[in-house]
Design a protein around this motif. Structure first.
Motif, PDB file in Angstrom:
ATOM      1  N   ASP A   8      23.651 -12.423  59.689  1.00 44.38           N
ATOM      2  CA  ASP A   8      23.544 -12.924  58.333  1.00 44.38           C
ATOM      3  C   ASP A   8      22.099 -13.027  57.844  1.00 44.38           C
ATOM      4  O   ASP A   8      21.836 -12.857  56.659  1.00 44.38           O
ATOM      5  N   TRP A   9      21.162 -13.288  58.726  1.00 44.05           N
ATOM      6  CA  TRP A   9      19.766 -13.463  58.323  1.00 44.05           C
ATOM      7  C   TRP A   9      19.195 -12.214  57.669  1.00 44.05           C
ATOM      8  O   TRP A   9      18.331 -12.306  56.814  1.00 44.05           O
ATOM      9  N   THR A  10      19.703 -11.044  58.028  1.00 39.13           N
ATOM     10  CA  THR A  10      19.160  -9.800  57.486  1.00 39.13           C
ATOM     11  C   THR A  10      19.372  -9.695  55.975  1.00 39.13           C
ATOM     12  O   THR A  10      18.600  -9.028  55.292  1.00 39.13           O
ATOM     13  N   LEU A  11      20.388 -10.359  55.461  1.00 40.78           N
ATOM     14  CA  LEU A  11      20.661 -10.317  54.031  1.00 40.78           C
ATOM     15  C   LEU A  11      19.603 -11.056  53.222  1.00 40.78           C
ATOM     16  O   LEU A  11      19.420 -10.778  52.035  1.00 40.78           O
ATOM     17  N   SER A  12      18.895 -11.992  53.860  1.00 40.35           N
ATOM     18  CA  SER A  12      17.859 -12.772  53.182  1.00 40.35           C
ATOM     19  C   SER A  12      16.446 -12.275  53.456  1.00 40.35           C
ATOM     20  O   SER A  12      15.484 -12.848  52.973  1.00 40.35           O
ATOM     21  N   ALA A  13      16.324 -11.216  54.230  1.00 40.50           N
ATOM     22  CA  ALA A  13      14.997 -10.719  54.614  1.00 40.50           C
ATOM     23  C   ALA A  13      14.233 -10.172  53.416  1.00 40.50           C
ATOM     24  O   ALA A  13      14.786  -9.453  52.582  1.00 40.50           O
ATOM     25  N   LYS A  14      12.979 -10.518  53.339  1.00 37.55           N
ATOM     26  CA  LYS A  14      12.105 -10.058  52.269  1.00 37.55           C
ATOM     27  C   LYS A  14      11.954  -8.533  52.291  1.00 37.55           C
ATOM     28  O   LYS A  14      11.742  -7.910  51.264  1.00 37.55           O
ATOM     29  N   CYS A  15      12.091  -7.938  53.447  1.00 39.59           N
ATOM     30  CA  CYS A  15      11.915  -6.496  53.623  1.00 39.59           C
ATOM     31  C   CYS A  15      13.210  -5.710  53.445  1.00 39.59           C
ATOM     32  O   CYS A  15      13.228  -4.498  53.643  1.00 39.59           O
ATOM     33  N   ARG A  16      14.268  -6.373  53.077  1.00 37.21           N
ATOM     34  CA  ARG A  16      15.568  -5.696  52.944  1.00 37.21           C
ATOM     35  C   ARG A  16      15.420  -4.441  52.089  1.00 37.21           C
ATOM     36  O   ARG A  16      14.902  -4.483  50.989  1.00 37.21           O
ATOM     37  N   GLY A  17      15.842  -3.311  52.653  1.00 35.42           N
ATOM     38  CA  GLY A  17      15.760  -2.045  51.958  1.00 35.42           C
ATOM     39  C   GLY A  17      14.440  -1.312  52.130  1.00 35.42           C
ATOM     40  O   GLY A  17      14.242  -0.242  51.571  1.00 35.42           O
ATOM     41  N   MET A  18      13.529  -1.885  52.917  1.00 32.46           N
ATOM     42  CA  MET A  18      12.199  -1.291  53.107  1.00 32.46           C
ATOM     43  C   MET A  18      11.993  -0.781  54.526  1.00 32.46           C
ATOM     44  O   MET A  18      10.866  -0.632  54.971  1.00 32.46           O
ATOM     45  N   GLN A  19      13.038  -0.502  55.270  1.00 32.11           N
ATOM     46  CA  GLN A  19      12.931  -0.191  56.684  1.00 32.11           C
ATOM     47  C   GLN A  19      11.894   0.880  57.000  1.00 32.11           C
ATOM     48  O   GLN A  19      11.130   0.736  57.947  1.00 32.11           O
ATOM     49  N   ASP A  20      11.840   1.942  56.251  1.00 34.63           N
ATOM     50  CA  ASP A  20      10.892   3.014  56.546  1.00 34.63           C
ATOM     51  C   ASP A  20       9.447   2.534  56.493  1.00 34.63           C
ATOM     52  O   ASP A  20       8.603   2.998  57.247  1.00 34.63           O
ATOM     53  N   GLN A  21       9.150   1.599  55.628  1.00 35.77           N
ATOM     54  CA  GLN A  21       7.794   1.083  55.494  1.00 35.77           C
ATOM     55  C   GLN A  21       7.403   0.162  56.640  1.00 35.77           C
ATOM     56  O   GLN A  21       6.230  -0.105  56.850  1.00 35.77           O
ATOM     57  N   LEU A  22       8.377  -0.326  57.387  1.00 38.62           N
ATOM     58  CA  LEU A  22       8.099  -1.260  58.469  1.00 38.62           C
ATOM     59  C   LEU A  22       8.046  -0.591  59.834  1.00 38.62           C
ATOM     60  O   LEU A  22       7.943  -1.264  60.852  1.00 38.62           O
ATOM     61  N   PHE A  23       8.084   0.732  59.853  1.00 39.46           N
ATOM     62  CA  PHE A  23       7.992   1.471  61.102  1.00 39.46           C
ATOM     63  C   PHE A  23       6.866   2.506  61.043  1.00 39.46           C
ATOM     64  O   PHE A  23       7.049   3.664  61.382  1.00 39.46           O
ATOM     65  N   PRO A  24       5.670   2.067  60.628  1.00 38.19           N
ATOM     66  CA  PRO A  24       4.526   2.989  60.545  1.00 38.19           C
ATOM     67  C   PRO A  24       3.867   3.172  61.904  1.00 38.19           C
ATOM     68  O   PRO A  24       4.204   2.484  62.872  1.00 38.19           O
ATOM     69  N   ASP A  25       2.918   4.074  61.954  1.00 37.52           N
ATOM     70  CA  ASP A  25       2.163   4.325  63.180  1.00 37.52           C
ATOM     71  C   ASP A  25       0.860   3.532  63.183  1.00 37.52           C
ATOM     72  O   ASP A  25       0.269   3.281  62.134  1.00 37.52           O
ATOM     73  N   GLY A  26       0.421   3.183  64.387  1.00 37.92           N
ATOM     74  CA  GLY A  26      -0.902   2.620  64.627  1.00 37.92           C
ATOM     75  C   GLY A  26      -1.352   1.506  63.701  1.00 37.92           C
ATOM     76  O   GLY A  26      -0.662   0.510  63.521  1.00 37.92           O
ATOM     77  N   ALA A  27      -2.538   1.695  63.116  1.00 37.15           N
ATOM     78  CA  ALA A  27      -3.185   0.667  62.315  1.00 37.15           C
ATOM     79  C   ALA A  27      -2.375   0.284  61.081  1.00 37.15           C
ATOM     80  O   ALA A  27      -2.515  -0.826  60.567  1.00 37.15           O
ATOM     81  N   ASP A  28      -1.542   1.175  60.606  1.00 33.45           N
ATOM     82  CA  ASP A  28      -0.730   0.863  59.429  1.00 33.45           C
ATOM     83  C   ASP A  28       0.260  -0.260  59.697  1.00 33.45           C
ATOM     84  O   ASP A  28       0.764  -0.884  58.769  1.00 33.45           O
ATOM     85  N   ASP A  51      14.218 -10.956  71.771  1.00 36.00           N
ATOM     86  CA  ASP A  51      15.392 -11.076  72.644  1.00 36.00           C
ATOM     87  C   ASP A  51      15.972  -9.727  73.025  1.00 36.00           C
ATOM     88  O   ASP A  51      16.521  -9.561  74.109  1.00 36.00           O
ATOM     89  N   ASN A  52      15.864  -8.757  72.140  1.00 41.03           N
ATOM     90  CA  ASN A  52      16.442  -7.437  72.381  1.00 41.03           C
ATOM     91  C   ASN A  52      15.409  -6.401  72.787  1.00 41.03           C
ATOM     92  O   ASN A  52      15.729  -5.213  72.879  1.00 41.03           O
ATOM     93  N   ARG A  53      14.178  -6.861  73.015  1.00 36.24           N
ATOM     94  CA  ARG A  53      13.088  -5.981  73.472  1.00 36.24           C
ATOM     95  C   ARG A  53      12.973  -4.728  72.584  1.00 36.24           C
ATOM     96  O   ARG A  53      12.837  -3.615  73.067  1.00 36.24           O
ATOM     97  N   ILE A  54      13.004  -4.949  71.264  1.00 35.01           N
ATOM     98  CA  ILE A  54      12.857  -3.840  70.322  1.00 35.01           C
ATOM     99  C   ILE A  54      11.407  -3.388  70.348  1.00 35.01           C
ATOM    100  O   ILE A  54      10.499  -4.181  70.142  1.00 35.01           O
ATOM    101  N   GLU A  55      11.207  -2.123  70.615  1.00 36.45           N
ATOM    102  CA  GLU A  55       9.864  -1.606  70.842  1.00 36.45           C
ATOM    103  C   GLU A  55       9.193  -1.023  69.611  1.00 36.45           C
ATOM    104  O   GLU A  55       8.006  -0.750  69.641  1.00 36.45           O
ATOM    105  N   TRP A  56       9.912  -0.770  68.554  1.00 38.00           N
ATOM    106  CA  TRP A  56       9.343  -0.067  67.413  1.00 38.00           C
ATOM    107  C   TRP A  56       9.275  -0.942  66.178  1.00 38.00           C
ATOM    108  O   TRP A  56      10.139  -1.764  65.945  1.00 38.00           O
ATOM    109  N   GLY A  57       8.242  -0.741  65.400  1.00 40.69           N
ATOM    110  CA  GLY A  57       8.135  -1.358  64.087  1.00 40.69           C
ATOM    111  C   GLY A  57       7.600  -2.768  64.069  1.00 40.69           C
ATOM    112  O   GLY A  57       7.263  -3.358  65.087  1.00 40.69           O
TER     113      GLY A  57
END
Length: 91
Positions: A8-28, A51-57
């Motif tokens: 349910d928390w994902t529905l209130s996320a400020k980044c909702r719909g911005m997933q591509d912008q939250l998985f940049p490379d390096g300094a970005d 908790d889920n050891r998510i490695e990206w983004g």
């Protein structure tokens, strides 16, 4: 807690719909984490990644490298959700 409550928390996320912008490379990544500032579900997001050891983004305002470092430093924690979201759990 049900699966619906957990997601349910994902529905209130400020980044909702911005997933591509939250998985940049390096300094970005450091720029991308500014999206997390002032987000009402930042703790839940970070707990999910740890908790889920998510490695990206960027999750909960932390980059991949920052999360890995925290996990190495705090091997004693078995539930980041319990630690980071304690106030929400009491409600």
């Amino acid at each position: 807690m049900t699966i619906l409550d957990t997601e349910d928390w994902t529905l209130s996320a400020k980044c909702r719909g911005m997933q591509d912008q939250l998985f940049p490379d390096g300094a970005d990544q450091k720029r991308a984490r500014t999206v997390c500032l002032g987000c009402s579900v930042r703790s839940e997001c970070l707990a999910e990644a740890l908790d889920n050891r998510i490695e990206w983004g960027v999750w909960g305002g932390m980059t991949e490298r920052e999360r890995r470092q925290l996990l190495r430093q705090r091997t004693d924690i078995d539930s980041w959700h319990r630690v980071l979201c304690a106030d929400q759990a009491r409600r």
